[in-house]
Each structure stands twice: as structure tokens, then as C-alpha cells.
Design a protein around this motif. Structure first.
Motif, mmCIF file in Angstrom:
data_model
loop_
_atom_site.group_PDB
_atom_site.id
_atom_site.type_symbol
_atom_site.label_atom_id
_atom_site.label_comp_id
_atom_site.label_asym_id
_atom_site.label_seq_id
_atom_site.Cartn_x
_atom_site.Cartn_y
_atom_site.Cartn_z
ATOM 1 N N ASP A 1 40.708 42.731 25.852
ATOM 2 C CA ASP A 1 42.058 42.162 25.783
ATOM 3 C C ASP A 1 43.099 43.221 25.435
ATOM 4 O O ASP A 1 44.221 43.188 25.957
ATOM 5 C CB ASP A 1 42.089 41.025 24.750
ATOM 6 N N PHE A 2 42.791 44.144 24.518
ATOM 7 C CA PHE A 2 43.761 45.182 24.162
ATOM 8 C C PHE A 2 44.082 46.059 25.375
ATOM 9 O O PHE A 2 45.245 46.438 25.587
ATOM 10 C CB PHE A 2 43.214 46.049 23.025
ATOM 11 N N THR A 3 43.084 46.354 26.179
ATOM 12 C CA THR A 3 43.320 47.157 27.378
ATOM 13 C C THR A 3 44.220 46.419 28.354
ATOM 14 O O THR A 3 45.114 47.025 28.974
ATOM 15 C CB THR A 3 41.984 47.509 28.029
ATOM 16 N N ARG A 4 44.024 45.112 28.498
ATOM 17 C CA ARG A 4 44.877 44.343 29.400
ATOM 18 C C ARG A 4 46.326 44.352 28.919
ATOM 19 O O ARG A 4 47.261 44.521 29.717
ATOM 20 C CB ARG A 4 44.371 42.907 29.506
ATOM 21 N N SER A 5 46.557 44.156 27.603
ATOM 22 C CA SER A 5 47.921 44.158 27.078
ATOM 23 C C SER A 5 48.556 45.544 27.210
ATOM 24 O O SER A 5 49.769 45.652 27.467
ATOM 25 C CB SER A 5 47.917 43.714 25.614
ATOM 26 N N PHE A 6 47.766 46.609 27.064
ATOM 27 C CA PHE A 6 48.313 47.962 27.212
ATOM 28 C C PHE A 6 48.801 48.197 28.639
ATOM 29 O O PHE A 6 49.914 48.692 28.858
ATOM 30 C CB PHE A 6 47.257 48.993 26.835
ATOM 31 N N TYR A 7 47.980 47.828 29.621
ATOM 32 C CA TYR A 7 48.385 48.040 31.012
ATOM 33 C C TYR A 7 49.554 47.130 31.383
ATOM 34 O O TYR A 7 50.371 47.467 32.231
ATOM 35 C CB TYR A 7 47.197 47.803 31.951
ATOM 36 N N ARG A 8 49.631 45.960 30.750
ATOM 37 C CA ARG A 8 50.736 45.055 31.048
ATOM 38 C C ARG A 8 52.070 45.641 30.585
ATOM 39 O O ARG A 8 53.096 45.493 31.244
ATOM 40 C CB ARG A 8 50.469 43.708 30.371
ATOM 41 N N SER A 9 52.068 46.341 29.435
ATOM 42 C CA SER A 9 53.301 46.946 28.915
ATOM 43 C C SER A 9 53.543 48.348 29.452
ATOM 44 O O SER A 9 54.679 48.778 29.578
ATOM 45 C CB SER A 9 53.237 46.990 27.379
ATOM 46 N N TYR A 10 52.461 49.076 29.783
ATOM 47 C CA TYR A 10 52.600 50.471 30.201
ATOM 48 C C TYR A 10 52.893 50.601 31.695
ATOM 49 O O TYR A 10 53.750 51.391 32.100
ATOM 50 C CB TYR A 10 51.307 51.221 29.865
ATOM 51 N N MET A 11 52.221 49.822 32.524
ATOM 52 C CA MET A 11 52.384 49.932 33.971
ATOM 53 C C MET A 11 52.849 48.643 34.632
ATOM 54 O O MET A 11 53.101 48.633 35.839
ATOM 55 C CB MET A 11 51.054 50.359 34.617
ATOM 56 N N GLY A 12 52.966 47.565 33.855
ATOM 57 C CA GLY A 12 53.287 46.290 34.470
ATOM 58 C C GLY A 12 52.173 45.792 35.373
ATOM 59 O O GLY A 12 52.429 45.104 36.367
ATOM 60 N N LEU A 13 50.933 46.123 35.030
ATOM 61 C CA LEU A 13 49.773 45.794 35.850
ATOM 62 C C LEU A 13 48.877 44.825 35.102
ATOM 63 O O LEU A 13 48.613 44.999 33.914
ATOM 64 C CB LEU A 13 48.998 47.071 36.204
ATOM 65 N N GLU A 14 48.421 43.824 35.811
ATOM 66 C CA GLU A 14 47.504 42.849 35.238
ATOM 67 C C GLU A 14 46.083 43.210 35.682
ATOM 68 O O GLU A 14 45.738 43.072 36.860
ATOM 69 C CB GLU A 14 47.862 41.435 35.699
ATOM 70 N N GLN A 15 45.281 43.681 34.729
ATOM 71 C CA GLN A 15 43.916 44.090 35.058
ATOM 72 C C GLN A 15 43.067 42.858 35.356
ATOM 73 O O GLN A 15 43.131 41.855 34.642
ATOM 74 C CB GLN A 15 43.301 44.873 33.886
ATOM 75 N N ALA A 16 42.263 42.961 36.418
ATOM 76 C CA ALA A 16 41.414 41.853 36.832
ATOM 77 C C ALA A 16 40.063 41.924 36.127
ATOM 78 O O ALA A 16 39.775 42.860 35.376
ATOM 79 C CB ALA A 16 41.227 41.867 38.351
ATOM 80 N N SER A 17 39.268 40.918 36.373
ATOM 81 C CA SER A 17 37.898 40.862 35.839
ATOM 82 C C SER A 17 36.984 40.456 36.986
ATOM 83 O O SER A 17 37.101 39.358 37.528
ATOM 84 C CB SER A 17 37.784 39.859 34.688
ATOM 85 N N ILE A 18 36.105 41.373 37.373
ATOM 86 C CA ILE A 18 35.239 41.158 38.530
ATOM 87 C C ILE A 18 33.884 40.654 38.042
ATOM 88 O O ILE A 18 33.260 41.267 37.169
ATOM 89 C CB ILE A 18 35.084 42.453 39.340
ATOM 90 N N LYS A 19 33.448 39.551 38.624
ATOM 91 C CA LYS A 19 32.140 39.013 38.295
ATOM 92 C C LYS A 19 31.107 39.688 39.184
ATOM 93 O O LYS A 19 31.214 39.658 40.407
ATOM 94 C CB LYS A 19 32.112 37.496 38.500
ATOM 95 N N ILE A 20 30.108 40.267 38.570
ATOM 96 C CA ILE A 20 29.077 40.992 39.320
ATOM 97 C C ILE A 20 27.744 40.295 39.132
ATOM 98 O O ILE A 20 27.494 39.650 38.111
ATOM 99 C CB ILE A 20 28.989 42.462 38.871
ATOM 100 N N ASP A 21 26.914 40.423 40.130
ATOM 101 C CA ASP A 21 25.555 39.865 40.092
ATOM 102 C C ASP A 21 24.568 41.017 39.977
ATOM 103 O O ASP A 21 24.671 42.015 40.699
ATOM 104 C CB ASP A 21 25.262 39.054 41.355
ATOM 105 N N HIS A 22 23.628 40.832 39.062
ATOM 106 C CA HIS A 22 22.616 41.868 38.894
ATOM 107 C C HIS A 22 21.688 41.878 40.099
ATOM 108 O O HIS A 22 21.221 40.823 40.541
ATOM 109 C CB HIS A 22 21.811 41.627 37.619
ATOM 110 N N PRO A 23 21.440 43.032 40.694
ATOM 111 C CA PRO A 23 20.572 43.066 41.881
ATOM 112 C C PRO A 23 19.154 42.649 41.522
ATOM 113 O O PRO A 23 18.679 42.876 40.401
ATOM 114 C CB PRO A 23 20.632 44.548 42.305
#
Length: 600
Positions: free
Chosen positions: A355-377
Motif C-alpha cells: 500500500d505504501f508503494t501505491r500511495s508513493f506512485y500516486r503522489s510522485y507520478m500520478g500512477l495507479e499501480q496494478a496488482s496482477i494475479k498469477i497462477d503457479h505453473p
């Protein structure tokens, strides 16, 4: 004291008797102010403060009267030194300087800045300093009122004399104005209603043209080396070290970005490995920790990348003393969820952050970081392969040493060895390599049924130029076409086999081999009459129309015309079963009776 306003006059004089006081004349006497006694008389009454015959003034009115008495802070008609205080017009200009006794260039262009101060009409010309130029630069003409040449009307320069695209003469040196700043354009539009022309490009001289081919990386590395030498010299003479990242450290201390990453190891026994990446904003360093699962089978060293700057262009100098390219390290803008980064040649995929990383990018670059769901092979078990044969002993012996610590002899089919110990299939063969010298050579290819070993001998030919005898010793050999050991059913008349990297075409067989193959027709398909007749069902009507005998070559051509494959051994099998043998020119062909064939 002339020009400084009214002042006291000198009355002291010297004479023969000494110093004397000279009386003032009527002109020199100072007029003393007269006091209005009526006002003083009014002040005698102690109750003058309570006199309400006139309205008293308010504080605002007293302040206005006070300001009017002082003639105010800014008068209505402001002088130039007050109205245009700190207002400066800036023009970009250049002049052409001659270069003597140089075959490569005849002139040089020197860029300058021309400043015009509106408060007093003064001018100043400066030349921006260029590092390591070798020319004394800085203030070119000090600030003062610069006279205009007589050819331009004389006087001094005023702001109306400047315009982009025109030239001015300063002490016999001509400066061409090629541009101005935004404030200067606005001033001319408001004061004179005149729009300045567009800026011009600075001309190119031979000295600057010689610097154009330099690569940007070379220039940056040269600047970095000069900056390093400059810092060293400053410290050597007693200067202090600069801490350029101090402000970054004070603002971002204990602020860490956290990312979840993984790497797919596509090697033989590799799998997906997960990492936790920490990016320290205080000093732009990265740390990567490996997340090991239980019973992962990996060494317990969770530190994958020790905290340090991570370079995009890793480089190792091949020799000491060589210059490395300037480092390009990963910054926060390079760490985006869904993208990959290169770490020691591994493509690391970023799939989530906290969450802290998301808030940093939101204030620093105006970017909303996504969250990718991955499946273990899915886990797949990689089957171990045996090492290749090393050439010592038999292949079965070498394989037995890989299956256990205690080497055991390979198991043999003793029943087969006892039953077929004295059985050998012999074939006549020729080389099928289209070499003219090998056309007359003849060989005997033998295969022992007891252990499926193969041997080749060359038949002696008079004046052939080749020594007869053993060509390939008796041993088990692999078929290059299949990669497996040769089997007896792969040898028949008409077949081509590769033994010891030499192709042999089998042209005949002895009577014992033919009889054994016909007795074991289930194993040898080319000697199975029933299977051959099933293959020739399409020739039934055509054979019934034939009269007399049909030669083996004719039967083979007849089958090929109708898309049926029939080898020489199959033709010989039919001839031995249904027709008499006839020898022609040393070659044996079968004769098939033109009667109705059974099973057709």
C-alpha cells in the motif's frame, strides 16, 4: 559645497591682527521662521482639549494628512529611476572574431548577452563562460551609458534602438541581436506597441562544427572525468567534500518501496522462484530476498541481491585502468507492475506491491499501480537421463554402472543365445555411394542371430586395388536411421543399411538365410507370402489377363505403376513359392505362373 542646496556660510577670516569674525551681509542672512502667537494664546486655556466647537480628525484622516505632507511614497509622476527600478531588457547577440594564422578556421562566433537597464539607460555586455574554452570570458563591456557612433546620429543608446535581427555597434565592434527573453518582448509590445521578430539561430563556425561528431556518451564521460578531477583539486587545496545526496537522504530516510516479483527458470531442472524486492528511496539502492518454500531443495541463502545500486548496463572492464561507461541505475519510474527488469541476466517480473508503494506512485507520478494475479505453473518431474556412452566396454556395462553403486553385469537372453548360437544370415552387398572406384567391390554382410551382432567382409577382387578381408568387425551396431541396435528383420534383399558410415545395398542372400526367413515369416515380413498377396490384391484382374509366365521385374513394374511398393526380396519370395527359378546373366529372378493366384 556648490550644488548641495542651502548651507551655512563662512564668516571666519584672517587679518594682520589674527582671526576676525566677518559680519554677514543681508544676502547671506538666513530668514528665521515667525511664530504665530494666536495659536499660543489659545493653548493657555487648560480646557483647550475639550473645545468641541470644531470636529476632531479621525486616525485615517490624520494618516492621509501625514502622507500628503510627506508628498506620499510613490508620486503620481514617477521618475525613471523609481518607475523602472530593477527592470532590465535582455538580448541575445553574437559578434564575429577573426582568427589569424590558422589553416582550419578563419573566424569564430562568440555568443553574448546584452543587458539594457531602464532605470538609468545604462548597458552591459557579457559573454557566458564555457568550461575549458581557453578564452577569457565574463563581463565584456561594463555597465555604463554607451555612446552611439556618429554615423547613427550620435548620443547614447536608448531602448528604441534595439530590435531582433538588427546590429548595434559598441566601440567599433558590431553585435548582431538574434533574440530576446519573454519580458523584453512584453515590454516592447506594451510600451511601443511593437512586436519583436522571431529569434534567429546562432551561426555555426568551424570550431563548433568539429565538435558535432562527438558521441553523447563520450561527451558525458568526458564531463564526468573533468568533474571528478575538479572535485579532487578542490579537496586537495583544503575544500570540503560535497554530499549531493544529503537532501535526498533527509527527506526519504526509512522510506522503502516493496515489490513482489518472480523469475521463471527455464533450464532443465528449473522452476519458478519468488523474490521480495526493496527499493530504498534514501540512496536509490535495491535489495532482493528470495522467498523459499518448505522443502524447496535449495541452499538456505535467501539474499539474492545485496543492497546496492542496480545498473541497467552492467559492465566489467576487461583490463585495469580502462574507463567504464557512466552507470544507468534503476529509478522508481522504471519499476512498474507488469513490466520486467534485468538482474544478472534474469528477467524478473513485477506482479504486485504494498500500500505504501501505491500511495508513493500516486503522489510522485500520478500512477495507479496494478496488482496482477498469477497462477503457479504445474509441477512437472524432470526425468533423469543417463549419461552418453563413453566408449569403454559394452554399452550395457557402462549403463549398469549408472543404475547403482554396485555394478552388476547386464542380463542376457541366454535362451536365445543357446537356440540361435550357430545361426547366421549372410547377404551379398555393394557400396551405394556412387563412387566409380567402388562399383566393382563386393561385400558379405553377416548378422548373428544369437546376439544380433553384425560384421562385414570384403570379397577379394582381382586388380581391384583394395585389400580383401575384414571391413567391420563383429559387434552390435546401431542403425543411424532409427538410433537403435540393428535387428535381423532390417536385413533383406533390396535394403540399404549404413554400417561404419558406409551405405551397403543388399543384392542377394544365401540359401540358408532365405530358408530361415521363410520359416520365420512372422518375424520377417518380406518372406511372408500371405502378407505379400494381400498387398497385390489390386493386381488380380490384370494378372488373370496375362498368359504364360510373368517375370519378377515385370511384376515389380506392374505394382509400381499402380502405386504399390514391392521390394526385390518380396518378388523373390513369390518366385520361390509359385514359380520355377531361372538364371539370367548371373542374376536369379523368380517366374510367377500366370494362373489364378491363391488368396488374391
Amino acid at each position: 559645497m556648490r550644488g548641495l542646496g542651502p548651507s551655512l556660510r563662512q564668516t571666519l577670516s584672517y587679518a594682520a591682527g589674527g582671526e576676525t569674525d566677518k559680519p554677514l551681509t543681508a544676502r547671506q542672512k538666513v530668514a528665521l521662521p515667525k511664530i504665530d502667537l494666536s495659536v499660543v494664546e489659545h493653548l493657555k486655556n487648560p480646557f483647550h482639549r475639550y473645545d468641541l466647537s470644531a470636529r476632531s480628525f479621525t486616525h485615517d484622516e490624520k494618516r492621509e494628512m501625514k502622507d500628503s505632507a510627506r508628498n506620499t511614497y510613490r508620486p503620481d509622476l514617477q521618475p525613471a529611476w523609481l518607475k523602472h527600478d530593477r527592470h532590465v531588457l535582455r538580448f541575445y547577440a553574437y559578434f564575429q572574431e577573426a582568427v589569424h594564422e590558422n589553416p582550419k578556421e578563419s573566424f569564430r562566433i562568440r555568443a553574448c548577452n546584452v543587458y539594457f537597464y531602464l532605470e538609468d539607460g545604462t548597458m552591459m555586455v557579457t559573454e557566458p563562460k564555457v568550461e575549458n574554452s581557453g578564452i577569457t570570458q565574463g563581463t565584456f563591456v561594463k555597465r555604463h551609458r554607451i555612446p552611439k557612433p556618429e554615423s547613427l546620429g550620435g548620443g547614447v543608446y536608448r531602448f528604441e534602438d534595439f530590435q531582433v535581427g538588427k546590429a548595434i555597434s559598441v566601440y567599433s565592434r558590431v553585435f548582431r541581436l538574434i533574440g530576446c527573453d519573454a519580458y523584453t518582448r512584453t515590454f516592447y509590445e506594451s510600451a511601443l506597441g511593437h512586436t519583436m521578430p522571431e529569434d534567429e539561430e546562432l551561426p555555426m563556425d568551424s570550431f563548433k562544427a568539429a565538435d558535432l561528431p562527438d558521441d553523447e556518451e563520450l561527451v558525458s564521460s568526458r564531463r564526468a572525468a573533468l568533474q571528478e578531477a575538479k572535485a579532487y583539486n578542490e579537496i586537495a587545496v583544503g575544500g570540503c567534500c560535497r554530499n549531493e545526496k544529503l537532501q535526498q537522504y533527509l527527506e526519504n530516510d526509512r522510506k522503502v518501496l516493496r515489490f513482489n516479483t518472480f523469475w521463471d527458470d527455464h533450464t532443465k531442472y528449473g522452476s519458478r522462484k519468488y523474490y521480495t524486492m526493496h527499493y530504498y528511496l534514501a540512496d536509490d539502492t535495491i535489495e532482493m530476498l528470495e522467498n523459499m518454500s518448505r522443502n524447496a531443495g535449495c541452499a538456505p541463502y535467501p539474499m539474492f541481491w545485496r543492497r546496492s545500486p542496480l545498473r541497467k548496463n552492467p559492465y566489467i572492464a576487461p583490463a585495469p585502468g580502462m574507463l567504464e561507461p557512466p552507470p544507468q541505475i534503476y529509478k522508481p519510474e522504471d519499476l512498474i507492475v507488469g513490466e520486467t527488469i534485468d538482474v544478472l541476466g534474469r528477467e524478473i517480473v513485477i506482479y504486485d506491491c504494498d500500500d505504501f508503494t501505491r500511495s508513493f506512485y500516486r503522489s510522485y507520478m500520478g500512477l495507479e499501480q496494478a496488482s496482477i494475479k498469477i497462477d503457479h505453473p504445474p509441477l512437472t518431474h524432470a526425468k533423469l537421463r543417463y549419461p552418453p556412452y563413453n566408449g569403454f566396454g559394452s554399452e550395457e556395462d557402462s549403463l549398469a554402472s549408472c543404475k547403482g553403486l554396485i555394478c552388476k553385469p547386464p542380463r542376457r537372453d541366454e535362451q536365445k543365445e543357446l537356440a540361435d548360437a550357430d545361426k547366421v544370415l549372410r547377404f551379398e552387398a555393394v557400396l551405394a555411394d556412387d563412387v566409380e572406384e567402388n562399383e566393382t567391390r563386393r561385400f558379405v554382410v553377416a548378422i548373428w542371430l544369437g546376439d544380433d551382432s553384425v560384421g562385414v567382409w570384403e570379397i577379394k577382387q582381382r586388380n581391384s586395388g583394395h585389400s580383401a578381408g575384414k571391413f567391420a568387425s563383429k559387434s552390435r551396431k546401431k542403425n543411424p536411421a532409427t538410433g537403435k541396435w540393428f535387428k535381423p528383420e532390417e536385413f533383406y534383399i533390396g535394403a540399404t543399411v549404413a554400417i561404419s558410415a558406409s551405405p551397403f545395398h543388399l543384392t542377394g542372400a544365401d540359401e540358408k538365410a532365405l530358408c530361415y526367413m521363410e520359416e520365420n515369416s512372422a518375424q520377417f515380413v518380406v518372406s511372408n507370402v500371405d502378407a505379400i498377396l494381400v498387398k497385390l490384391r489390386g493386381l488380380k484382374e490384370h494378372l488373370q489377363k496375362q498368359s504364360g509366365f510373368v517375370s519378377g521385374a515385370g511384376l515389380k513394374r506392374m505394382a509400381e505403376d499402380r502405386g504399390l511398393s514391392l521390394c526385390e526380396h518380396e518378388v523373390l519370395t513369390l518366385s520361390r513359392r509359385f514359380g520355377p527359378l531361372k538364371c539370367t546373366e548371373g542374376k536369379t529372378y523368380g517366374r510367377l505362373a500366370g494362373l489364378t493366384l491363391p488368396c488374391v
